[in-house]
Scaffold this motif. Structure first.
Motif, PDB file in Angstrom:
ATOM      1  N   SER A 126       0.753  -1.195   0.105  1.00  0.00           N
ATOM      2  CA  SER A 126       0.127   0.060   0.066  1.00  0.00           C
ATOM      3  C   SER A 126       0.752   1.353  -0.101  1.00  0.00           C
ATOM      4  N   ASP A 128      -0.305   3.759   1.859  1.00  0.00           N
ATOM      5  CA  ASP A 128      -1.063   4.708   2.807  1.00  0.00           C
ATOM      6  C   ASP A 128      -0.725   4.313   4.101  1.00  0.00           C
ATOM      7  N   ARG A 131      -2.921   2.075   6.384  1.00  0.00           N
ATOM      8  CA  ARG A 131      -3.173   0.879   5.808  1.00  0.00           C
ATOM      9  C   ARG A 131      -1.940   0.050   6.072  1.00  0.00           C
ATOM     10  N   SER A 179     -11.821   5.290   6.400  1.00  0.00           N
ATOM     11  CA  SER A 179     -10.537   4.738   6.336  1.00  0.00           C
ATOM     12  C   SER A 179     -10.320   3.430   5.334  1.00  0.00           C
ATOM     13  N   GLU A 181     -10.119   1.551   1.986  1.00  0.00           N
ATOM     14  CA  GLU A 181      -9.519   1.826   0.591  1.00  0.00           C
ATOM     15  C   GLU A 181     -10.537   1.802  -0.430  1.00  0.00           C
ATOM     16  N   THR A 182     -10.543   2.886  -1.154  1.00  0.00           N
ATOM     17  CA  THR A 182     -11.591   2.916  -2.254  1.00  0.00           C
ATOM     18  C   THR A 182     -11.204   2.349  -3.522  1.00  0.00           C
ATOM     19  N   GLU A 184     -10.838   4.137  -6.177  1.00  0.00           N
ATOM     20  CA  GLU A 184      -9.884   5.344  -6.734  1.00  0.00           C
ATOM     21  C   GLU A 184      -8.585   5.211  -6.060  1.00  0.00           C
ATOM     22  N   ASP A 185      -8.683   4.791  -4.711  1.00  0.00           N
ATOM     23  CA  ASP A 185      -7.408   4.776  -3.989  1.00  0.00           C
ATOM     24  C   ASP A 185      -6.447   3.588  -4.520  1.00  0.00           C
ATOM     25  N   ARG A 188      -5.204   4.565  -8.083  1.00  0.00           N
ATOM     26  CA  ARG A 188      -4.278   5.644  -8.031  1.00  0.00           C
ATOM     27  C   ARG A 188      -2.801   5.196  -7.557  1.00  0.00           C
ATOM     28  N   GLU A 189      -2.989   4.162  -6.370  1.00  0.00           N
ATOM     29  CA  GLU A 189      -1.433   3.634  -6.120  1.00  0.00           C
ATOM     30  C   GLU A 189      -0.992   2.831  -7.041  1.00  0.00           C
ATOM     31  N   SER A 234     -12.561  -2.264  -6.657  1.00  0.00           N
ATOM     32  CA  SER A 234     -11.153  -1.975  -6.427  1.00  0.00           C
ATOM     33  C   SER A 234     -10.264  -2.832  -7.917  1.00  0.00           C
TER      34      SER A 234
END
Ligand code: SF4
Length: 399
Positions: A126, A128, A131, A179, A181-182, A184-185, A188-189, A234
């Protein structure tokens, strides 16, 4: 005989992650006997190396655990011996090391490259902070990116070791949905890592294993989880983003730029043999007689037991399973259908000397094709990419 790979397990980690059910151990008093472990694997190679005779060695994979903790010179001794023991080798044998960001800087990456590593697989998981902490990882986002850059720095003018990064989808650090993870998250990662220059990405779903800290929390109802819909979102978002960025979604959890696919893992999915060495390592070896059976073995899963047996020259497997041709075909269906290329069912069945189309399988396949969950062309089966979310159920109906 088809080509063969070699897998070497390094069982130590600096800290056990809460979700992990791999054979990984914090070393006693934080001390690893680097040379002793290499000596043990080398003795095992002397005992089992006959499996490489008459086979073309395609790939070597140092997994764990955290093999990037192993002293490069000791890992290099093992690598050199395996290459020397091979009776035939691919033009360029793929040699992968799994790395944790907390044990990979540029000097170390260069030292591994100098002893023959030509593929780094970095466990980012991750980007983040919350996370990563929830997963018990020792690195933060900057540390993860620094490790990826360190691996990439071993390349010169676009040539040199290939680099892959692992991501974990569906991590929920608390019961607060904000909190979680979406999609989009996740996308993006994945794109951020792609932009760093990796040629390969793996994106796995977090699974809860029973004998782990996460498993215990789950039993007690104390483990936050994302829902199935969020996980699916995801998966689709990462797939669309990476395909848009020039990666090919070539296996359910894996993406590669052209020519960057993992040779070693393709071997597993295509049902090739692999010689397993080291504590807890699995190996699968076809018999050399006409039976078309195979043996799967597992070494002692405890490092002290493995090391003391190795010192005594005892490599009796901890577990040993005899695989009949029909079982091997079932495994090929399960693994081959994970690949975008699918599985040459009739070719594989022919090689194993079993019937490809018992009546039940043919009926199931026809129903799956009608439902858009399977494609069938000239004996080759594949799951269309937009039906990958149902892949496990699809494969199970064809057993
Ligand atoms: S670093 Fe990897 S192998 Fe080690 S405990 Fe964590 S998940 Fe398991």
């Amino acid at each position: 005989m088809p080509p063969i790979g070699a897998y070497i397990h390094f069982p130590y980690c600096l800290k056990k992650c809460g979700y992990c059910d791999f054979a990984s151990f914090e070393p006693p008093e934080r001390r690893i006997d680097h040379k002793g472990y290499a000596d043990a694997v080398l003795s095992e190679l002397s005992a089992r190396g006959v499996a490489l005779d008459g086979r073309r060695l395609e790939s070597i994979f140092f997994g764990g655990g955290t093999p990037s903790l192993w002293e490069p010179a000791e890992l290099g001794r093992v690598l050199e011996a395996i290459l020397a023991r091979a009776s035939e080798r691919a033009d360029e044998v793929e040699v992968t090391i799994e790395c944790n960001p907390s044990s990979l800087d540029e000097a170390r990456a260069r030292a591994f490259a100098a002893v023959g590593i030509n593929r780094f697989s970095v466990g980012v998981q991750s980007l983040d902070r919350a996370r990563l902490e929830h997963l018990d990882r020792l690195h933060d986002a900057e540390g993860a990116k620094a490790a990826v850059r360190a691996a990439l720095a071993t390349r010169v003018s676009g040539k040199g070791p290939r680099v892959s990064a692992d991501l974990m989808m569906g991590v929920a650090p608390s019961f607060d949905a904000a909190s979680h993870e979406t999609a989009e998250d996740a996308a993006r990662e994945a794109l951020e890592l792609a932009a760093l220059g990796v040629g390969h990405l793996s994106a796995y779903q977090l699974t809860i294993e029973p004998n782990t800290r996460f498993g215990e929390l789950h039993r007690q109802g104390r483990l936050p989880l994302v829902g199935d819909d969020a996980m699916a979102a995801s998966f689709l978002a990462v797939s669309a983003s990476l395909e848009g960025a020039g990666f090919r979604h070539y296996e359910i959890s894996n993406y590669a730029r052209p020519g960057e696919e993992s040779v070693h893992n393709l071997g597993y999915w295509r049902g090739h043999d692999y010689l397993g060495l080291g504590c807890a390592a699995y190996g699968t070896l076809s018999s050399r007689d006409a039976s078309r059976t195979a043996v799967r073995y597992r070494n002692a899963p405890n490092p002290e037991v493995y090391l003391s047996r190795a010192r005594a020259g005892d490599f009796t497997p901890h577990e040993r399973e005899h695989l009949e041709p029909s079982t091997r075909l079932t495994e090929s269906i399960m693994l081959g259908l994970r690949l975008r290329e699918g599985l040459d069912l009739e070719g594989r069945a022919d090689a194993l000397g079993v019937e490809p189309w018992p009546a039940g399988r043919r009926r199931a396949a026809e129903r799956l094709v009608a439902a858009g969950r399977l494609s069938m062309t000239a004996g080759r089966l594949a799951i269309p990419r937009d039906a990958w979310l149902f892949a496990d159920g699809t494969a199970a109906r064809l057993f």
